[in-house]
Motif scaffolding. Structure first.
Motif, mmCIF file in Angstrom:
data_model
loop_
_atom_site.group_PDB
_atom_site.id
_atom_site.type_symbol
_atom_site.label_atom_id
_atom_site.label_comp_id
_atom_site.label_asym_id
_atom_site.label_seq_id
_atom_site.Cartn_x
_atom_site.Cartn_y
_atom_site.Cartn_z
ATOM 1 N N TRP A 130 -85.039 -42.881 16.255
ATOM 2 C CA TRP A 130 -84.245 -42.563 15.062
ATOM 3 C C TRP A 130 -84.441 -43.619 13.977
ATOM 4 C CZ3 TRP A 130 -82.975 -37.935 14.316
ATOM 5 C CH2 TRP A 130 -82.455 -37.110 15.310
ATOM 6 N N MET A 131 -84.594 -44.880 14.380
ATOM 7 C CA MET A 131 -84.744 -45.943 13.390
ATOM 8 C C MET A 131 -86.058 -45.846 12.629
ATOM 9 S SD MET A 131 -83.001 -49.366 14.980
ATOM 10 C CE MET A 131 -83.580 -49.231 16.655
ATOM 11 N N LYS A 132 -87.057 -45.172 13.220
ATOM 12 C CA LYS A 132 -88.361 -45.036 12.576
ATOM 13 C C LYS A 132 -88.451 -43.798 11.677
ATOM 14 C CE LYS A 132 -90.854 -47.265 16.379
ATOM 15 N NZ LYS A 132 -91.840 -47.057 17.473
ATOM 16 N N GLN A 133 -87.412 -43.008 11.683
ATOM 17 C CA GLN A 133 -87.478 -41.748 10.945
ATOM 18 C C GLN A 133 -87.646 -41.973 9.444
ATOM 19 O OE1 GLN A 133 -83.932 -39.613 11.841
ATOM 20 N NE2 GLN A 133 -84.182 -39.939 14.027
ATOM 21 N N GLU A 134 -88.270 -41.040 8.828
ATOM 22 C CA GLU A 134 -88.333 -41.040 7.372
ATOM 23 C C GLU A 134 -86.979 -40.602 6.825
ATOM 24 O OE1 GLU A 134 -93.052 -39.907 7.053
ATOM 25 O OE2 GLU A 134 -91.536 -38.626 6.128
ATOM 26 N N LYS A 135 -86.759 -40.861 5.587
ATOM 27 C CA LYS A 135 -85.446 -40.610 5.012
ATOM 28 C C LYS A 135 -85.159 -39.131 4.776
ATOM 29 C CE LYS A 135 -84.931 -45.091 2.798
ATOM 30 N NZ LYS A 135 -84.677 -45.821 1.532
ATOM 31 N N ARG A 136 -86.224 -38.302 4.712
ATOM 32 C CA ARG A 136 -85.990 -36.884 4.414
ATOM 33 C C ARG A 136 -86.732 -36.025 5.432
ATOM 34 N NH1 ARG A 136 -83.629 -36.313 -0.426
ATOM 35 N NH2 ARG A 136 -84.112 -34.106 -0.553
ATOM 36 N N GLN A 187 -85.427 -27.490 9.609
ATOM 37 C CA GLN A 187 -84.199 -27.584 10.395
ATOM 38 C C GLN A 187 -84.417 -26.826 11.697
ATOM 39 O OE1 GLN A 187 -80.625 -28.461 7.229
ATOM 40 N NE2 GLN A 187 -80.468 -26.711 8.569
ATOM 41 N N ALA A 188 -84.129 -27.515 12.812
ATOM 42 C CA ALA A 188 -84.452 -26.928 14.112
ATOM 43 C C ALA A 188 -83.377 -27.261 15.136
ATOM 44 C CB ALA A 188 -85.809 -27.448 14.596
ATOM 45 N N VAL A 189 -83.456 -26.567 16.267
ATOM 46 C CA VAL A 189 -82.571 -26.824 17.405
ATOM 47 C C VAL A 189 -83.456 -27.117 18.618
ATOM 48 C CG1 VAL A 189 -82.449 -24.380 18.051
ATOM 49 C CG2 VAL A 189 -80.651 -25.925 18.792
ATOM 50 N N VAL A 190 -82.993 -28.019 19.476
ATOM 51 C CA VAL A 190 -83.717 -28.359 20.709
ATOM 52 C C VAL A 190 -82.926 -27.828 21.891
ATOM 53 C CG1 VAL A 190 -84.362 -30.249 22.251
ATOM 54 C CG2 VAL A 190 -84.928 -30.372 19.832
ATOM 55 N N LYS A 202 -88.378 -35.708 15.157
ATOM 56 C CA LYS A 202 -88.081 -36.156 13.795
ATOM 57 C C LYS A 202 -88.903 -37.389 13.412
ATOM 58 C CE LYS A 202 -84.316 -36.685 10.556
ATOM 59 N NZ LYS A 202 -82.861 -36.719 10.331
ATOM 60 N N GLU A 203 -89.242 -38.212 14.417
ATOM 61 C CA GLU A 203 -90.043 -39.406 14.135
ATOM 62 C C GLU A 203 -91.463 -39.044 13.713
ATOM 63 O OE1 GLU A 203 -91.953 -43.240 16.503
ATOM 64 O OE2 GLU A 203 -90.425 -41.998 17.473
ATOM 65 N N HIS A 204 -92.051 -38.070 14.396
ATOM 66 C CA HIS A 204 -93.463 -37.758 14.176
ATOM 67 C C HIS A 204 -93.701 -36.604 13.200
ATOM 68 C CE1 HIS A 204 -94.738 -40.528 17.314
ATOM 69 N NE2 HIS A 204 -93.836 -40.013 18.126
ATOM 70 N N PHE A 205 -92.648 -35.833 12.927
ATOM 71 C CA PHE A 205 -92.829 -34.669 12.052
ATOM 72 C C PHE A 205 -91.657 -34.557 11.080
ATOM 73 C CE2 PHE A 205 -94.794 -33.839 16.167
ATOM 74 C CZ PHE A 205 -96.091 -33.485 15.797
ATOM 75 N N ASP A 206 -91.829 -33.757 10.064
ATOM 76 C CA ASP A 206 -90.774 -33.538 9.078
ATOM 77 C C ASP A 206 -89.778 -32.509 9.614
ATOM 78 O OD1 ASP A 206 -91.907 -35.298 7.261
ATOM 79 O OD2 ASP A 206 -93.217 -33.768 6.424
ATOM 80 N N ILE A 207 -89.015 -32.923 10.594
ATOM 81 C CA ILE A 207 -88.083 -32.019 11.268
ATOM 82 C C ILE A 207 -86.715 -32.675 11.348
ATOM 83 C CG2 ILE A 207 -87.557 -30.787 13.414
ATOM 84 C CD1 ILE A 207 -90.538 -30.839 14.051
ATOM 85 N N ASP A 208 -85.669 -31.915 11.030
ATOM 86 C CA ASP A 208 -84.301 -32.370 11.202
ATOM 87 C C ASP A 208 -83.676 -31.535 12.313
ATOM 88 O OD1 ASP A 208 -81.904 -33.853 10.528
ATOM 89 O OD2 ASP A 208 -81.117 -31.932 9.842
ATOM 90 N N ILE A 209 -83.186 -32.188 13.361
ATOM 91 C CA ILE A 209 -82.599 -31.482 14.496
ATOM 92 C C ILE A 209 -81.105 -31.298 14.256
ATOM 93 C CG2 ILE A 209 -82.258 -31.472 16.982
ATOM 94 C CD1 ILE A 209 -85.179 -31.237 16.053
#
Length: 702
Positions: free
Chosen positions: A402-408, A412-415, A432-439
């Motif tokens: 989570w600390m490595k995530q980009e700001k945006r 939008q996805a569900v796991v 979210k770290e490796h892709f432009d995805i918000d869980i």
């Protein structure tokens, strides 16, 4: 088809992207040469059954191109092709063990040779291996002329041994999917299924989901199937009249609630009338897999001390600033360690099916956690397993991701995860770290229906599900390089689903200003009002660093709550005298002092947390009115019964109202526990001013 060949083909049948020889070698722990040999066997099987071969593309790897219908048919055919004509060594070991442990069988070794289709010398070697394994669990193997081979040992040890063997040797998730005729199971799993009885497991599973899940109890889905397995073993042993010794101590702590309802329903459905000791035993076992808040465990202070120390240790070793996301990390570790301590008392070891992948993927964090195992083992009095180290590593890995995530994020996805919420959260963090995805949410395999209620565009799942309303991708819980390629292809295919959202903002100062404004206006900040304010901030994606808001030891410990050079005849008087200071100011009730003394009488001197230092405490519901701390130094040492840290010369008394508001105080005490020289100086202090200078240094004005 060999099992390894079967697993490789299943992997190809489940993805649309390229898989390299290196990817497969790492994933299946085999050489690249073996991978190429397996490719030849797989292509022969595909040709024989009318499917196109796996193609090789230079620079990309291997790929199996099939239609959706062909993939579905192939997966069924792969399962049907598994041969059961002989047992492998592990399968023989488990089949032999379960045959011996089953009282309905009379196990004669000459008959087992034919049943397992092995020679006498092979079976003799299997028995030697089994005897050695059981000896390590305090269980012996004895042969009788008429009874055959039987086990002798403590019933608790036999149950724990069966649980460890089954959970470590089999895919537990597969055991509980037996009602699906399309799911193929290995010969090893079939042996276990036959022993536990599929019908019984089905009833246990149904009751578990109906009573615990629907009761909105905080169920840890990571352990769901492990709890069901443990219940299955308990049920089987009870039906065979293998019960615990009545001479064992019964604490009679069974309380009304979902777990009690579950056990009661099982007893009614299977016509059991267990003694109190059995009810107590199975209740504690289930609770150890689903730790709630500190109210259900005498180990809550120990768990907090270990969680805080572990965070500081791993941060120091790795250099990763985990304190930046300490709230979520601490809560996960604290609850897990609470369960770990409880499981160790019941001789139960949780199984982590992903431990090898976790160890390989997060080696630095895993090694840092491993270096802390000695501190945990001092409390459990048992070795800390690699499975538990893997679980603890997941919490840190999630926080680091989570600390490595980009700001945006733009998707939008569900796991959806079958391995448990903490593993699902790790997958979410990695996505979210490796892709432009918000869980938006992490769900268990039993919450598929909730997907429709969420504002999401994509679904990522670790198990195949029949859901077609939104784009879906099946992934491994721990992302591999091949998974990342598959995700990248999946996102490109669904690029029209992208959207823009805002991220959390650090609003710690804003929260502090609002609380100060309430107080300055003549209001009062209560526990309930603070929790509501905190929840409101989180609902609006405003991050709060509660560490900055929580009081420090110097904010709570008043001069009037410090006693020096006191004479006490024993540990009971020492606890009472230190606690009287808090009772005088109505921070606690008299019942709290009684509870502290009773806990030590029942559970031993666990409150002696450092050299010459005791931290007296009980649970908040035992009579705490407000957060408070007192401390007393002793003129003459007092013995509590702790062989490592006695005699005690310094007694702190802590009155906590919840699990979190006193954590900064705990950090101050940890610093003290680790500084024996400082403890000696505090004991030697002759006045409160000197005592405070030693305790706080230059942090407080006098």
């Amino acid at each position: 088809m060999k099992e390894r060949t079967q697993r490789l083909l299943t992997r190809f049948s489940s993805v649309n992207s390229f898989l390299t020889c290196k990817d497969l070698s790492t994933e299946f722990l085999i050489s690249e040469r073996t991978v190429r040999n397996e490719m030849a066997l797989i292509n022969s099987f595909l040709a024989e059954n009318g499917y196109p071969p796996i193609k090789t593309v230079r620079g990309k790897g291997f790929k199996l191109s099939l239609s959706a219908k062909e993939r579905e048919d192939l997966l069924i055919k792969i399962g049907d092709d598994r041969t059961f004509d002989y047992y492998r060594p592990n399968e023989r070991f488990l089949a032999l063990l379960l045959d011996i442990v089953n009282p309905l069988n009379t196990t004669f070794l000459y008959e087992m040779e034919e049943k397992l289709q092995v020679s006498k010398s092979t079976l003799d070697e299997d028995m030697r291996r089994l005897r050695l394994f059981l000896k390590n669990h305090g269980i012996s193997v004895v042969s009788f002329p008429k009874q055959g081979v039987v086990l002798q040992g403590d019933e608790r040890s036999i149950r724990s041994m069966l649980y460890r063997v089954i959970s470590s040797m089999t895919d537990i998730d597969a055991l509980f999917r037996v009602q699906n005729p399309e799911v193929a199971v290995s010969a090893l799993e079939q042996v276990v299924i036959d022993y536990l009885n599929p019908k019984a497991i089905g009833i246990i599973t149904e009751l578990y989901d109906e009573i615990l899940v629907k009761s909105q109890m905080e169920v840890n889905y990571m352990y769901r199937n492990q709890v069901i397995l443990f219940l299955g073993i308990w049920l089987r042993r009870m039906q065979e009249r293998n019960t615990l010794s009545e001479s064992a101590k019964v604490k009679n702590r069974i309380k009304e609630g979902p777990i009690r309802d579950l056990i009661g329903s099982l007893c009614r459905d299977f016509d059991l009338d267990p003694p109190l000791i059995e009810m107590d035993y199975i209740t504690l076992a289930i609770e150890s897999f689903n730790p709630k808040d500190m109210n259900n465990s005498i180990d809550w202070i120990t768990a907090q001390l270990l969680a805080i120390q572990l965070i500081e240790h791993v941060e120091k070793i790795t250099g990763i600033p985990f304190s930046q996301r300490e709230d979520e990390l601490y809560e996960g570790l604290y609850k897990h360690i609470t369960g770990l301590l409880s499981r160790s008392k019941n001789d139960i070891q949780a199984t982590n099916p992903l431990k090898d992948t976790i160890k390989a993927s997060y080696a630095e964090i895993y090694e840092a956690v491993t270096c802390f195992k000695k501190q945990i083992e001092e409390h459990t009095k048992k070795p800390l397993s690699e499975d538990e180290i893997g679980f603890l590593t997941v919490y840190f890995s999630t926080s680091a991701s989570w600390m490595k995530q980009e700001k945006r994020a733009v998707y939008q996805a569900v796991v959806l995860c079958s391995h448990g919420l903490s593993t699902g959260r790790l997958l979410a963090a990695n996505l979210k770290e490796h892709f432009d995805i918000d869980i938006v949410a992490v769900l268990s395999s039993h919450e598929v229906s909730f997907i429709d209620k969420l504002d999401v565009d994509l679904v990522f799942t670790t198990i195949p599900i029949d859901y077609r309303k939104k784009p879906l991708l099946v992934l491994n819980p721990i992302l591999r390089e091949s998974d990342k390629k598959e995700i990248d292809s999946f996102l490109r295919k669904n690029k029209d689903k992208r959207r823009m959202i805002s991220t959390n903002l650090d609003a710690t100062e804003l929260m502090q200003d609002i609380l100060k404004l309430i107080i300055d206006s003549g209001g009062k900040v209560t526990k309930e009002s603070y929790q509501k304010a905190e929840e409101t901030f989180k609902n609006h994606h405003l991050k709060i660093n509660t560490r900055e808001i929580q009081p420090m030891l110097q904010d709570i410990l008043k001069n009037s709550n410090i006693l020096l050079n006191q004479a006490c005849k024993d540990w009971k008087e020492a606890i009472t005298k230190a606690a009287d200071l808090l009772m005088e100011e109505e921070a606690i009730e008299a019942s709290y002092i009684t509870a502290m003394i009773k806990s030590v009488e029942e559970y031993g001197p666990y409150i002696v947390v450092g050299k010459h230092l005791a931290l007296a405490h009980a649970r908040p519901e035992d009579g705490v009115n407000e957060l408070g701390v007192s401390v007393m130094s002793l003129k003459d040492p007092v013995y509590f019964g702790n062989p490592d840290n006695d005699p005690v010369r310094l007694v702190f008394c802590l009155a906590a109202v919840d699990s979190y508001s006193h954590l900064n105080i705990m950090r101050n005490l940890i610093d003290l526990i680790n500084d024996e020289e400082k403890v000696k100086r505090l004991i030697a202090a002759q006045n409160i001013e000197t005592f405070n200078k030693v305790l706080y240094g230059s942090q407080k004005n006098y």
